[in-house]
Each structure stands twice: as structure tokens, then as C-alpha cells.
Design an enzyme around this catalytic site. Structure first.
Site, PDB file in Angstrom:
ATOM      1  N   SER A 198       0.819  -1.484  -0.029  1.00 18.50           N
ATOM      2  CA  SER A 198      -0.087  -0.120   0.162  1.00 18.50           C
ATOM      3  C   SER A 198       0.794   1.339  -0.102  1.00 18.50           C
ATOM      4  O   SER A 198       0.305   2.188  -0.621  1.00 18.50           O
ATOM      5  CB  SER A 198      -0.963  -0.064   1.317  1.00 18.50           C
ATOM      6  OG  SER A 198      -0.269   0.062   2.493  1.00 18.50           O
ATOM      7  N   HIS A 226      -5.565  -3.995  -1.839  1.00 19.91           N
ATOM      8  CA  HIS A 226      -5.263  -2.855  -2.643  1.00 19.91           C
ATOM      9  C   HIS A 226      -5.341  -3.525  -4.036  1.00 19.91           C
ATOM     10  O   HIS A 226      -4.538  -2.979  -4.849  1.00 19.91           O
ATOM     11  CB  HIS A 226      -3.910  -2.277  -2.398  1.00 19.91           C
ATOM     12  CG  HIS A 226      -4.141  -1.483  -1.119  1.00 19.91           C
ATOM     13  ND1 HIS A 226      -4.596   0.033  -1.172  1.00 19.91           N
ATOM     14  CD2 HIS A 226      -3.778  -1.556   0.327  1.00 19.91           C
ATOM     15  CE1 HIS A 226      -4.498   0.481  -0.123  1.00 19.91           C
ATOM     16  NE2 HIS A 226      -4.091  -0.586   0.725  1.00 19.91           N
ATOM     17  N   LYS A 257     -12.196  -0.823   0.642  1.00 22.59           N
ATOM     18  CA  LYS A 257     -11.607   0.042  -0.014  1.00 22.59           C
ATOM     19  C   LYS A 257     -12.518   0.067  -1.435  1.00 22.59           C
ATOM     20  O   LYS A 257     -13.402   0.884  -1.497  1.00 22.59           O
ATOM     21  CB  LYS A 257     -10.150  -0.366  -0.349  1.00 22.59           C
ATOM     22  CG  LYS A 257      -9.288  -0.381   0.990  1.00 22.59           C
ATOM     23  CD  LYS A 257      -8.057  -0.839   0.968  1.00 22.59           C
ATOM     24  CE  LYS A 257      -7.007  -0.491   2.091  1.00 22.59           C
ATOM     25  NZ  LYS A 257      -7.661  -0.724   3.439  1.00 22.59           N
TER      26      LYS A 257
END
Length: 412
Positions: A198, A226, A257
Site C-alpha cells: 500500500s 489494494h 476500499k
């Protein structure tokens, strides 16, 4: 009659003054080093364009994990509202008592189908998923072999298990092979890595990791926070990106996310692993169920992204536009060329903070990252692209970076 509650003056223990001095010294040290973090207060929904409490002016957000632009998508919000009406606000229970609804099982099936795995178990967050897997699957006869730059939640999860711990240099396959050789006598070995890291935006070479795992009879675990929903040809993640779908034993990821940006995480993988986690994983057994609104919205998200790559493709276009122009302007960029995490490397912590503050004045919301989040001397502004950004908004951010970068001497 009714009980009248009165406010009592808060007292302090005899030990507090000593503790206060210790804490104050650490806070002062962070402030002097330029690493003290202050929270900006946002007063709007999470969109490419937001407002903060200190100004009526809208600014462009280039630091959210809102990769697909779904955090305030009307269809996702409607699904959340509809689910509150049909299934309530909360469950006031853990899953195994009275906290499992039909929508939870539906979401677990959809996640497994998306990742081409056997089954899925939901957690309140991916931090909880990482905390709950290693101590269940591994014991003191085993070994865990972890990338040196793995996320803090992976590190904390590994600390909870009794397995031997080996750490290989970041993305270094030769060092990973040496650690595999050194742990040959263990009952089982598990290679543990983020799919995408990340802070740096670089990608674990899963094809090579899988090759080593097969050669040395090791399991593979990846954290896909991610990557899920937007990385790889159809957004299935790092395993799809490297063509090793089906060869990863355990995948952990998040609903917080790209997949709507609320809360919730999961472990998906082999059926036997999921079955055992339901029996023994402490964050699952002792935490409330994921709230119905989040589950309902997440079911909608998986419907939206499972057969349509439009959002993923727009994100890829925005990423290419931003990286090409920022590189041409003279900025030093980190990370993989096709990933929407684009760290702009600054070096000095105070300079990174100053640049982020000036960019806010120019209408671009970003944050400077410094120690201890990243190594000392490697401060950066981590930008993140979204499918919801328009090309014009991306161009605006590029121009603002260029102006401020020249003003502060980051570029010529």
C-alpha cells in the site's frame, strides 16, 4: 420514579503524572520531527470532490482508497438503505449465536465465486481477518515466511501464532528461496505477502512465488486489499494479474476500499481452511457480525463488478494519464506502472507535509506520509486514482502538483 444521573468530576490515578510525562515526550518528539499527524475533517460524502471543515471551497480528493468510485455510488447507497429496511440496522450478536442472516451467506458465496475459491468467511475488517487466520492454521511445528514490507495487520497476525517466523527481503525471490530451504524440516510452511504493497504501490511477483511454493511444498497466502475489484484483467486481483488463479491457498481482502469503502473484510480459499476458521478464529467468534447495511451494499457491489469491467477500465485510463504526466514533469514516482497507487517521493518528512498543505490550498487533497508509516528519509505523498475522477480532474491535479513542486524545489 426515575434515576437522575449527575456528572462527577474526573479524577486521576497516582501513576498518571508519570505516564503523562512519557506520552507528552513522545508527542513532542513527533511534532519536532515533522511526523505528528493531524486529521482533516471532511463534511461531505466520499467523492472525487469533497469539502473540509476549514473551508467552503471544494477540493479534489486524490488520496482515498475509493478506487472504483463506489463509496457514494447511488446504487450502492440504495442497496444499503433497502437492506436496513428489510434486515435491520444491526444484529447485536456474533455469527454463531444469532448473527447470521441469509444476506451474509449470500455475500460469502458471491465473494468465493468472484475469486474462484471454495468458500468465504466474513470479518468486521481485513485487519481482523489477518489477526484470525495464522494462529488457527499454523502451530509451533510450522513456519511462516513473510515479506519484509508486509502490512502491519499481517505482522500483528503472525505474532499471534506460534510458528517459526522468517522474513525475506522485500520482493527478493532469491532470499525467499533461502528461507524456504532453511525451514525444510517444518511440518508446513506458508509464504505470506501483500498482493500490492500500500505505501509503495509495488506488486508481489506471484508467478515466481507460486513457482517457489510448488518447488518447496509451501502454502501461499496473499492480502489483496489494494487489488480486489480493479487489479488484473477483470479486477479479480493479483493472482489474475499473474495468471495463477486457483494456485493461492488463502486470500484475505477488504470491503472497505474499492468495494464500497465502508467496513468489513474476509478470508476466502480452501473449504477446509474456512471450515476451521469458523470454529476457531477468535476475531470471527468474538466480534459482532458485519452490519446488514454493509452486507447488502457489498452484495450489490459484487453484482456490479462481476461481469462488467467499465469502472476498472476507467481507473486504468486515469492511472496511465496521471503517471505519464507526473513523470514527464520530473517527479520521482514509486510503484507499478499500471497500479493506481502512485507515491510521489519527497524524502524529507517536513517537506512532504508542507507540500500536502500547499496542494490543499491549490484545491487538491492529499496527505504526506512519513515515519513510522514509511522508513525515515522516504517520506512521500501517496496519491491514489479513482474511476470516478474525470480526465479534467486528473489534469487539474497534475497542474497543481507541478506548480507546488516547482515552488518548493521538489522539481525544476
Amino acid at each position: 420514579s426515575r434515576t437522575v444521573l449527575t456528572r462527577t468530576r474526573r479524577g486521576f490515578s497516582s501513576a498518571w503524572q508519570g505516564t503523562k510525562a512519557i506520552i507528552d515526550a513522545q508527542i513532542d518528539e513527533a511534532k519536532e520531527a515533522g511526523t505528528f499527524k493531524s486529521e482533516r475533517v471532511i463534511v461531505t460524502p466520499m467523492n472525487p470532490e469533497i469539502k473540509v471543515s476549514t473551508s467552503d471551497r471544494a477540493v479534489l480528493n486524490f488520496c482515498a482508497n475509493n478506487y472504483l468510485g463506489l463509496s457514494d455510488h447511488p446504487e450502492v447507497a440504495k442497496a444499503a438503505i433497502d437492506t436496513i429496511q428489510s434486515h435491520g440496522f444491526g444484529l447485536s450478536s456474533v455469527r454463531f449465536i444469532c448473527g447470521t442472516q441469509d444476506i451474509h451467506k449470500k455475500l460469502e458465496r458471491k465473494v468465493a465465486q468472484f475469486h474462484s475459491t471454495d468458500d468465504t468467511i466474513l470479518y468486521p475488517s481485513c485487519f481482523d481477518a489477518n489477526a484470525g487466520v495464522f494462529e488457527v492454521v499454523l502451530n509451533d511445528q510450522d513456519a511462516v515466511i513473510s515479506d519484509a514490507l508486509n502490512h502491519a495487520s499481517i505482522i500483528d497476525g503472525i505474532r499471534l501464532c506460534k510458528a517459526q517466523r522468517h522474513r525475506y527481503n522485500h520482493l527478493d525471490m532469491s532470499d525467499l528461496e533461502e528461507k524456504l530451504k532453511a525451514s525444510m524440516t517444518c511440518r508446513q510452511r506458508m509464504i505470506v505477502t501483500d498482493g500490492v504493497f500500500s505505501m509503495d504501490g509495488d506488486v508481489a511477483p506471484l508467478d515466481k512465488i507460486v513457482e517457489l511454493a510448488e518447488r518447496y511444498n509451501a502454502l501461499v497466502f496473499i492480502d489483496e486489499c489494494h487489488a480486489t475489484g480493479f487489479f488484473g484483467k477483470t479486477g479479480r486481483g493479483t493472482d489474475e494479474y499473474f495468471g495463477v488463479t486457483g494456485k493461492i491457498d488463502i486470500i484475505n481482502s477488504t470491503l472497505g476500499k474499492a468495494l464500497g469503502g465502508a467496513t468489513g473484510g474476509y478470508t476466502t480459499g480452501r473449504q477446509e481452511v474456512i471450515d476451521l476458521l469458523r470454529q476457531r478464529s477468535r476475531p470471527y467468534l468474538f466480534s459482532n457480525s458485519v452490519a446488514p447495511a454493509v452486507v447488502g451494499a457489498s452484495n450489490k457491489v459484487f453484482d456490479m463488478i462481476s461481469d462488467n469491467t467499465e469502472l476498472r477500465d476507467q481507473l486504468a485510463s486515469n492511472t496511465a494519464q496521471f503517471r505519464q504526466a507526473m513523470g514527464s514533469a520530473g517527479f520521482t514516482l514509486s510503484g507499478a506502472a499500471d497500479h493506481p497507487i502512485v507515491p510521489v517521493m519527497i524524502g524529507d518528512a517536513a517537506l512532504a507535509t508542507a507540500m500536502a498543505d500547499r496542494l490543499l490550498e491549490e484545491g487538491v487533497y492529499v496527505i504526506g506520509f512519513s515515519y513510522p508509516v514509511v522508513p525515515k528519509g522516504a517520506a512521500r505523498i501517496r496519491t491514489q486514482l479513482s474511476a470516478a475522477h474525470t480526465p479534467e480532474q486528473v489534469e487539474f491535479a497534475i497542474n497543481a502538483f507541478t506548480k507546488v513542486g516547482k515552488e518548493l524545489g521538489v522539481i525544476n
